[in-house]
Enzyme design. Sequence first.
Site, PDB file in Angstrom:
ATOM      1  N   GLN A  19      -6.941  14.914   0.684  1.00  0.00           N
ATOM      2  CA  GLN A  19      -5.650  14.393   1.139  1.00  0.00           C
ATOM      3  C   GLN A  19      -4.505  14.946   0.273  1.00  0.00           C
ATOM      4  O   GLN A  19      -3.462  15.348   0.782  1.00  0.00           O
ATOM      5  CB  GLN A  19      -5.672  12.862   1.078  1.00  0.00           C
ATOM      6  CG  GLN A  19      -4.430  12.201   1.666  1.00  0.00           C
ATOM      7  CD  GLN A  19      -4.553  10.670   1.673  1.00  0.00           C
ATOM      8  OE1 GLN A  19      -5.503  10.106   1.155  1.00  0.00           O
ATOM      9  NE2 GLN A  19      -3.579  10.013   2.277  1.00  0.00           N
ATOM     10  N   LYS A  76      -9.295  12.247   6.639  1.00  0.00           N
ATOM     11  CA  LYS A  76      -9.495  10.995   7.362  1.00  0.00           C
ATOM     12  C   LYS A  76     -10.452  11.118   8.545  1.00  0.00           C
ATOM     13  O   LYS A  76     -11.047  10.124   8.952  1.00  0.00           O
ATOM     14  CB  LYS A  76      -8.144  10.517   7.931  1.00  0.00           C
ATOM     15  CG  LYS A  76      -7.063  10.286   6.889  1.00  0.00           C
ATOM     16  CD  LYS A  76      -7.296   8.977   6.191  1.00  0.00           C
ATOM     17  CE  LYS A  76      -6.111   8.606   5.302  1.00  0.00           C
ATOM     18  NZ  LYS A  76      -6.289   7.277   4.706  1.00  0.00           N
ATOM     19  N   ARG A 101       3.809  10.715  -5.180  1.00  0.00           N
ATOM     20  CA  ARG A 101       5.211  11.052  -5.459  1.00  0.00           C
ATOM     21  C   ARG A 101       5.771  10.035  -6.445  1.00  0.00           C
ATOM     22  O   ARG A 101       6.502   9.109  -6.061  1.00  0.00           O
ATOM     23  CB  ARG A 101       6.067  10.987  -4.177  1.00  0.00           C
ATOM     24  CG  ARG A 101       5.725  11.999  -3.097  1.00  0.00           C
ATOM     25  CD  ARG A 101       6.580  11.755  -1.856  1.00  0.00           C
ATOM     26  NE  ARG A 101       6.415  10.378  -1.394  1.00  0.00           N
ATOM     27  CZ  ARG A 101       5.416   9.977  -0.595  1.00  0.00           C
ATOM     28  NH1 ARG A 101       4.540  10.841  -0.163  1.00  0.00           N
ATOM     29  NH2 ARG A 101       5.323   8.715  -0.248  1.00  0.00           N
ATOM     30  N   HIS A 155       0.841  -1.200   0.000  1.00  0.00           N
ATOM     31  CA  HIS A 155       0.000   0.000   0.000  1.00  0.00           C
ATOM     32  C   HIS A 155       0.881   1.256   0.000  1.00  0.00           C
ATOM     33  O   HIS A 155       0.626   2.203  -0.747  1.00  0.00           O
ATOM     34  CB  HIS A 155      -0.917  -0.003   1.220  1.00  0.00           C
ATOM     35  CG  HIS A 155      -1.720   1.262   1.364  1.00  0.00           C
ATOM     36  ND1 HIS A 155      -2.724   1.610   0.492  1.00  0.00           N
ATOM     37  CD2 HIS A 155      -1.659   2.263   2.289  1.00  0.00           C
ATOM     38  CE1 HIS A 155      -3.251   2.767   0.871  1.00  0.00           C
ATOM     39  NE2 HIS A 155      -2.624   3.186   1.953  1.00  0.00           N
ATOM     40  N   GLU A 196      -8.893  -2.264   6.632  1.00  0.00           N
ATOM     41  CA  GLU A 196      -7.891  -2.373   7.699  1.00  0.00           C
ATOM     42  C   GLU A 196      -8.432  -3.247   8.827  1.00  0.00           C
ATOM     43  O   GLU A 196      -9.616  -3.569   8.866  1.00  0.00           O
ATOM     44  CB  GLU A 196      -7.585  -0.982   8.302  1.00  0.00           C
ATOM     45  CG  GLU A 196      -7.180   0.077   7.304  1.00  0.00           C
ATOM     46  CD  GLU A 196      -6.521   1.293   7.969  1.00  0.00           C
ATOM     47  OE1 GLU A 196      -6.092   1.177   9.133  1.00  0.00           O
ATOM     48  OE2 GLU A 196      -6.448   2.341   7.307  1.00  0.00           O
ATOM     49  N   GLU A 253     -10.784   2.246   3.010  1.00  0.00           N
ATOM     50  CA  GLU A 253      -9.533   1.536   3.268  1.00  0.00           C
ATOM     51  C   GLU A 253      -9.841   0.311   4.114  1.00  0.00           C
ATOM     52  O   GLU A 253     -10.456   0.430   5.180  1.00  0.00           O
ATOM     53  CB  GLU A 253      -8.512   2.442   3.984  1.00  0.00           C
ATOM     54  CG  GLU A 253      -8.007   3.575   3.095  1.00  0.00           C
ATOM     55  CD  GLU A 253      -6.824   4.334   3.692  1.00  0.00           C
ATOM     56  OE1 GLU A 253      -6.657   4.323   4.926  1.00  0.00           O
ATOM     57  OE2 GLU A 253      -6.067   4.951   2.895  1.00  0.00           O
ATOM     58  N   THR A 280      -4.038   0.317   5.604  1.00  0.00           N
ATOM     59  CA  THR A 280      -4.653  -0.365   4.460  1.00  0.00           C
ATOM     60  C   THR A 280      -3.835  -1.595   4.104  1.00  0.00           C
ATOM     61  O   THR A 280      -2.649  -1.496   3.796  1.00  0.00           O
ATOM     62  CB  THR A 280      -4.691   0.603   3.262  1.00  0.00           C
ATOM     63  OG1 THR A 280      -5.349   1.787   3.682  1.00  0.00           O
ATOM     64  CG2 THR A 280      -5.430  -0.006   2.090  1.00  0.00           C
TER      65      THR A 280
HETATM   66 CA    CA Z   1      -5.596   4.275   6.949  1.00  0.00          CA
END
Ligand code: CA
Length: 442
Positions: A252, A265, A155, A146, A213, A211, A371
Site C-alpha cells: 500500500q 487490498k 503523511r 482511522h 469493518e 481491518e 476500518t
Molecule cells: Ca478498508
Amino acid sequence: MKQFLNTTHDPSLKSWVASANHPEAEFPIQNLPFSVFRRHQRDESFRGGVAIGDQVLDMRVACNSGIFTGLAAEAAVAAGQDKLNALMALGAPAWSALRRALSDALAEGSPAQSILSQCLVPTSEVEFDVPARIGGYTDFYTSIHHATNLGRQFRPDNPLLPNFKWIPIGYHGRTSSIGISGESITRPLGQVMLPGEDTPTVVPSRCLDMELELGIFIGPGSRRGEPVAIGEAEQQLFGLCLLNDWSTRDVQRWEYQPLGPFLAKNFASTISPWIVTMEALAPFRVPYTRSGEDPAPLPYLDSPENRQRGLLDIKMQADLMTPSMHAAGLAPETLCVTSYRHAYWTPAQLVAHHTMNGCNLQPGDMLGSGTMSGPGTGESAALIEITGGAKNPVALPSGESRTWLEDGDTVILRAWCERPGSVRIGFGACSGTILPSRPHAF
Ligand code: CA
C-alpha cells in the site's frame, strides 16, 4: 425511536427453539439474520437459511410448508434461493412481511412449530457460502479516527485531508476475491520499496494487516442516472455483515499514490455468513451528530431522519489466535473493541453520495464501512494503528508479540448490539487464517 419498532422487537418474545432464549444467544427470535448454507460433506446445493438459536431454518424447505402467505410467501421463496439477491431486490415491505411471519411462526406457542421443526438444521452441521452475487463492492473510509491515524503513518505533516469532512471517501473494490468466514488467506506477493532501497522488489508481504469493518448489503437498487435522495436511502439498505478487509501495508505504501488502494487490498476480503437486517438493528439506532467545529453536511447528505437515527451502535471486536496460543490452550487475544457509532458518515449518506452522479446500485452490492476505529484506547481497528505504525508490537499471553500478522495466525471478528430494554443480538463470527506464501521465483 419507538415508531420504528414493532412486535418482532418485543423483548418478552421467546421462541420454541430453546437455544434462542439463552441470554447470551447471538440469534434470538428478535434477530433472524439470513445466510446461504448447506449441510457439510453432503452433495447438496446451497440455499437460504435463517438463524434461530443454534439452528438454521432451511428456507428452501420452509417456503413450501404452507405457513407463509401473500408478500411473506413471495419473500420466503426468494429467501430459499442459492443467493439472496432476489430477496434483496424485493424491498423493505417484503422483508418486513417475511420477518413478521418468521417471528410469529418461531414464537413460543405457534401452531407452526410442528411443521417448521422439520425444517431446522443444526448450525454445527452446516457450511456457508457468500450470501449474494456481489456485483459491486465499494469500500468507504468513514472513521475519522482511522483516517487521521492512518494518514499520520503515510503523511505525518498532513494526516487528515480537507475533503474528509465533506465527502464520504471511498474506492471501488474487487468482488472476485470476497470469501466467507473460515477461509484461509495465502500471504500475497507484492511489489514493495524496501527501506533504504531505490529500486522496488517483489516479496511476500511483510506487513499483512486486518481491518475491522462492516459490510452493508444493498436491497432494491437504483436506476442509472437517478440519484437516490437521502430520504429514500434507508429503503436501499438490506442488512449488515462483518467484513475483514485484509491489507498489505508495505504494498500500500508504495502503490497508493496517486489512485489509491489496488493490490494492497484486492487479494482477499472475508465476510461473515450472516446478514443482520436493518429491521433487526432498528432498536440500536443512534443520532448522527457533528461537533461544532465540523462543517454541517451538504444538503444532499442531510435529513431530519438521518440526524435522529442515522447511525447504529454496533459493538465490534477483533481477536487474534496464533498457532502457539492455540497449542497452549489459550483464549484468543482481543486486539480492539469499537462501535459503528463512531462512523463520520451514516449508511444512508453513503448511498446518497454513491448515487448522486447517477451511478446505479444493484441488489446484492456491498458497501464497506471502512476500518471502524474509535477515539479511545483499545478502539483502533487495524494493526497499523494498534502498533502506532509498527513501533509498539502487541504483546500476547503466549509471550509472543505481533507487529503484523504471521503465518498461521487467525483473526476473528465479532459484532453485537445491546441496550437496556432490548434483547441482545449478535452477528456471529468472521474468521480467516493466514497461510504461507506460495513458492515464487522473482
Ligand atoms: Ca478498508
